[in-house]
Design a protein around this motif. Structure first.
Motif, PDB file in Angstrom:
ATOM      1  N   THR A   3      78.061  -4.335  19.083  1.00 35.04           N
ATOM      2  CA  THR A   3      78.360  -4.576  17.673  1.00 35.04           C
ATOM      3  C   THR A   3      78.013  -5.981  17.229  1.00 35.04           C
ATOM      4  O   THR A   3      78.285  -6.354  16.114  1.00 35.04           O
ATOM      5  CB  THR A   3      79.854  -4.318  17.403  1.00 35.04           C
ATOM      6  N   SER A  55      87.225   2.229  19.064  1.00 34.15           N
ATOM      7  CA  SER A  55      86.905   2.557  17.676  1.00 34.15           C
ATOM      8  C   SER A  55      86.172   1.426  16.974  1.00 34.15           C
ATOM      9  O   SER A  55      86.202   0.278  17.411  1.00 34.15           O
ATOM     10  CB  SER A  55      88.185   2.879  16.910  1.00 34.15           C
ATOM     11  N   GLN A  56      85.543   1.773  15.857  1.00 30.02           N
ATOM     12  CA  GLN A  56      84.848   0.784  15.062  1.00 30.02           C
ATOM     13  C   GLN A  56      85.812  -0.231  14.481  1.00 30.02           C
ATOM     14  O   GLN A  56      85.514  -1.421  14.380  1.00 30.02           O
ATOM     15  CB  GLN A  56      84.069   1.468  13.935  1.00 30.02           C
ATOM     16  N   ALA A  59      86.621  -2.700  17.057  1.00 26.62           N
ATOM     17  CA  ALA A  59      85.478  -3.587  17.250  1.00 26.62           C
ATOM     18  C   ALA A  59      85.468  -4.686  16.188  1.00 26.62           C
ATOM     19  O   ALA A  59      85.233  -5.863  16.489  1.00 26.62           O
ATOM     20  CB  ALA A  59      84.180  -2.788  17.195  1.00 26.62           C
ATOM     21  N   GLN A  77      81.435  -0.562  21.945  1.00 24.18           N
ATOM     22  CA  GLN A  77      82.320   0.546  21.591  1.00 24.18           C
ATOM     23  C   GLN A  77      82.031   1.760  22.472  1.00 24.18           C
ATOM     24  O   GLN A  77      80.954   2.323  22.446  1.00 24.18           O
ATOM     25  CB  GLN A  77      82.129   0.933  20.122  1.00 24.18           C
TER      26      GLN A  77
END
Length: 299
Positions: A3, A55-56, A59, A77
């Motif tokens: 990310t 999960s996003q 992140a 992730q």
């Protein structure tokens, strides 16, 4: 998926599998220490960091929290095995109930081969972790061993004031013992404990704060009932506990109670009230209950 961008550096790589509150506190302390070392012109023990999340939203949280370390921290992730492969040292920081979900995945045992694995999972003995990792069969003769070190700290790690208990393991190479000791020394103090005492020592280091907060809250309630504002009482009592901790490093609690108590005084009146309500027994019972629960979870 990664990310954020990352520029590789020379040195050890630390992989944090499950970057929640406790693992995040470890990451914070080690990142700060390594950054300070590098700023002084020396080579840090660890120069690359990988943190995995589910999960996003997690992140984004971790990325925001450690934004100043974006040049050395990679956030991934859902790719735990990838992080394990790339890391030299692996911290298991996910929830204990996720052991099978994380460690039974294909490729985990190969990814961990020859590495130091630090577990901060409550109620999860080495045997339980090994059972999940080797679910497909025992280690083969040509398979490199990995080395599991268990650690239990408390929430004060966030402020560098934790007490971390480290389970002793004679099979772990000294270089890994020294590295583990160094890492947790960045979060406060450490104490080695034998495997058979790890559960109760974990309560002393971790759960004790929550248990003692009951006494703290009760005293605040009493102060409020006597006319004090809770905020004022909290300020006074917080410093009193810091003072008590300092005194207890040099004196037995019974000796301190005797020194505090004057004939027909306020302190002895309060102590007799606590004895009448079996406060000492209540805390002994709570400590035993927490320790036994830790043992149950580990089965």
């Amino acid at each position: 998926m990664a990310t954020n961008g990352f520029t590789p550096k020379m040195g050890l790589t630390l992989g944090v599998i499950g970057c929640g509150n406790m693992a995040g506190a470890i990451l914070s302390g080690v990142l700060d220490s390594c950054a300070n070392t590098q700023a002084s012109g020396e080579e840090p023990k660890i120069s690359r960091f990988i943190a995995t999340v589910n999960s996003q939203s997690s992140a984004k949280r971790v990325k925001s929290r450690f934004s100043k370390y974006a040049d050395r921290l990679e956030i991934i992730q859902g790719e735990n095995v990838t992080a394990m492969k790339e890391a030299d040292v692996v911290i298991l920081g996910f929830k204990p109930y996720m052991i099978d979900l994380v460690l039974r995945i294909e490729g985990v045992r190969e990814a961990l081969a020859g590495k130091l694995v630090i577990s901060v999972l409550a109620g999860s003995p080495v045997e339980k972790l090994n059972a999940a990792i080797f679910q497909a069969g025992p280690r083969t003769a040509d398979e490199k061993p990995f080395f599991i070190k268990r650690a239990m700290m408390n929430m004060a790690a966030e402020y560098g004031e934790s007490m971390t208990v480290l389970e002793t393991n004679p099979d772990i190479p000294k270089k890994y013992e020294d590295l583990t000791e160094w890492m947790f020394s960045q979060l406060g103090k450490t104490a080695p404990v034998a495997p058979e005492l790890y559960d109760v020592a974990g309560v002393m280091a971790g759960a004790s704060g929550a248990l003692l907060s009951i006494a703290f809250d009760g005293m605040l309630d009493g102060a409020v009932s006597q006319g004090m504002k809770r905020a004022d009482a909290n300020k006074i009592l917080t410093q009193s506990l810091i003072s008590l901790a300092t005194l207890l490093q040099n004196e037995h609690p019974a000796v301190l109670r005797e020194k505090f108590s004057s004939p027909k005084g306020t302190t002895i009146a309060g102590l007799l009230s606590l004895e009448e309500d079996r406060a000492r027994y209540a805390y002994s019972k709570a400590t035993i209950a927490s320790s036994e629960r830790s043992k149950e979870i580990g089965k």
